[in-house]
Design a protein around this motif. Structure first.
Motif, PDB file in Angstrom:
ATOM      1  N   GLU A 158      -1.297  -8.696   8.140  1.00 21.60           N
ATOM      2  CA  GLU A 158      -0.157  -9.602   8.033  1.00 21.60           C
ATOM      3  C   GLU A 158       0.385 -10.052   9.391  1.00 21.60           C
ATOM      4  OE1 GLU A 158       3.639  -9.947   5.026  1.00 21.60           O
ATOM      5  OE2 GLU A 158       2.830  -7.978   5.483  1.00 21.60           O
ATOM      6  N   TYR A 200      -4.563  -8.326   3.033  1.00 24.53           N
ATOM      7  CA  TYR A 200      -3.564  -9.203   3.651  1.00 24.53           C
ATOM      8  C   TYR A 200      -2.471  -8.382   4.341  1.00 24.53           C
ATOM      9  CZ  TYR A 200       0.310 -12.540   3.980  1.00 24.53           C
ATOM     10  OH  TYR A 200       1.360 -13.306   4.429  1.00 24.53           O
ATOM     11  N   LYS A 201      -1.979  -7.363   3.671  1.00 27.04           N
ATOM     12  CA  LYS A 201      -0.909  -6.543   4.246  1.00 27.04           C
ATOM     13  C   LYS A 201      -1.365  -5.822   5.512  1.00 27.04           C
ATOM     14  CE  LYS A 201       1.910  -6.083   0.170  1.00 27.04           C
ATOM     15  NZ  LYS A 201       2.480  -5.243  -0.861  1.00 27.04           N
ATOM     16  N   GLN A 202      -2.650  -5.466   5.572  1.00 28.29           N
ATOM     17  CA  GLN A 202      -3.164  -4.807   6.774  1.00 28.29           C
ATOM     18  C   GLN A 202      -3.216  -5.760   7.961  1.00 28.29           C
ATOM     19  OE1 GLN A 202      -6.595  -2.305   6.416  1.00 28.29           O
ATOM     20  NE2 GLN A 202      -5.145  -0.779   5.714  1.00 28.29           N
ATOM     21  N   LEU A 247      -4.546  -8.751  -1.553  1.00 27.07           N
ATOM     22  CA  LEU A 247      -3.188  -8.460  -1.087  1.00 27.07           C
ATOM     23  C   LEU A 247      -3.173  -7.212  -0.208  1.00 27.07           C
ATOM     24  CD1 LEU A 247      -0.229  -9.330  -1.194  1.00 27.07           C
ATOM     25  CD2 LEU A 247       0.015  -7.947  -3.264  1.00 27.07           C
ATOM     26  N   ARG A 248      -3.946  -6.228  -0.597  1.00 32.41           N
ATOM     27  CA  ARG A 248      -4.037  -5.000   0.201  1.00 32.41           C
ATOM     28  C   ARG A 248      -4.591  -5.309   1.594  1.00 32.41           C
ATOM     29  NH1 ARG A 248      -7.725  -0.658   0.592  1.00 32.41           N
ATOM     30  NH2 ARG A 248      -9.216  -1.802  -0.653  1.00 32.41           N
ATOM     31  N   ILE A 302       3.749 -13.538  -1.507  1.00 29.32           N
ATOM     32  CA  ILE A 302       3.301 -14.301  -0.334  1.00 29.32           C
ATOM     33  C   ILE A 302       4.339 -15.366  -0.018  1.00 29.32           C
ATOM     34  CG2 ILE A 302       1.456 -15.732   0.641  1.00 29.32           C
ATOM     35  CD1 ILE A 302       0.746 -12.735  -0.042  1.00 29.32           C
TER      36      ILE A 302
END
Length: 171
Positions: free
Chosen positions: A112, A108-110, A105-106, A143
């Motif tokens: 996104e 993914y956020k970078q 998730l970390r 998500i």
């Protein structure tokens, strides 16, 4: 200023430079031993013979046909021309999976906002992790865009034969 102090400091500086050069310069040479130790390890099962001595790439991803949390079929073509990060998990995993998903998730956020980076989390427990379970799992992670992060299942997991010595079948 004390000239003996300056002379001693200069000699110490020169000794340090010479010592550093004697340690660093050999590291700049390329020997067969150095090349061998610089090779990356291949983790997992490698079925194909290396093409070159420096070949440490794993085998290509086998052809797959999975179903994501929206019930849409995804295949290798879904990810063609993209960079994608994948992991294996199961929704009832109480140990490492939550930590892995939080790290995913970390990342993914970078990325996104980058349409060229996709994510694939593949369940290893298709008997439990149905489409609604995967959808709920994705929603709990926050998500909302299944076209960017696929939580996927298949009727069987052909490329993870059970049992494996390092990864026991989930209960």
């Amino acid at each position: 200023m004390n000239t003996s102090f300056l002379r001693a400091a200069g000699q110490l500086l020169l000794a340090g430079v010479l010592f550093s050069a004697s340690v660093a310069l050999p590291a700049c040479t390329t020997t067969p031993e150095a090349q061998e130790s610089d090779r990356l390890s291949v983790f997992g099962i490698k079925h194909a013979a290396p093409r070159t001595p420096a070949d440490t790439l794993p085998d290509p991803v086998p052809t797959f046909r999975l179903t994501n949390q929206e019930g849409k079929v995804i295949t290798n073509q879904t990810f063609a021309g993209k960079v994608y990060i994948t992991d294996f998990f199961f929704a009832t995993c109480p140990s490492i999976c939550p930590k892995m998903q939080s790290e995913m998730l970390r990342v993914y956020k970078q990325f996104e906002g980058n349409p060229n980076v996709l994510f694939l989390s593949h369940t290893i427990d298709p008997a439990h992790d149905s489409i609604p379970v995967l959808r709920d799992y994705a929603e709990r992670l926050g998500i909302k865009d299944a076209s960017r992060w696929h939580f996927a299942t298949a009727p069987t997991t052909p490329y993870l034969p059970w049992p494996t010595p390092t990864w026991p079948r989930p209960k």
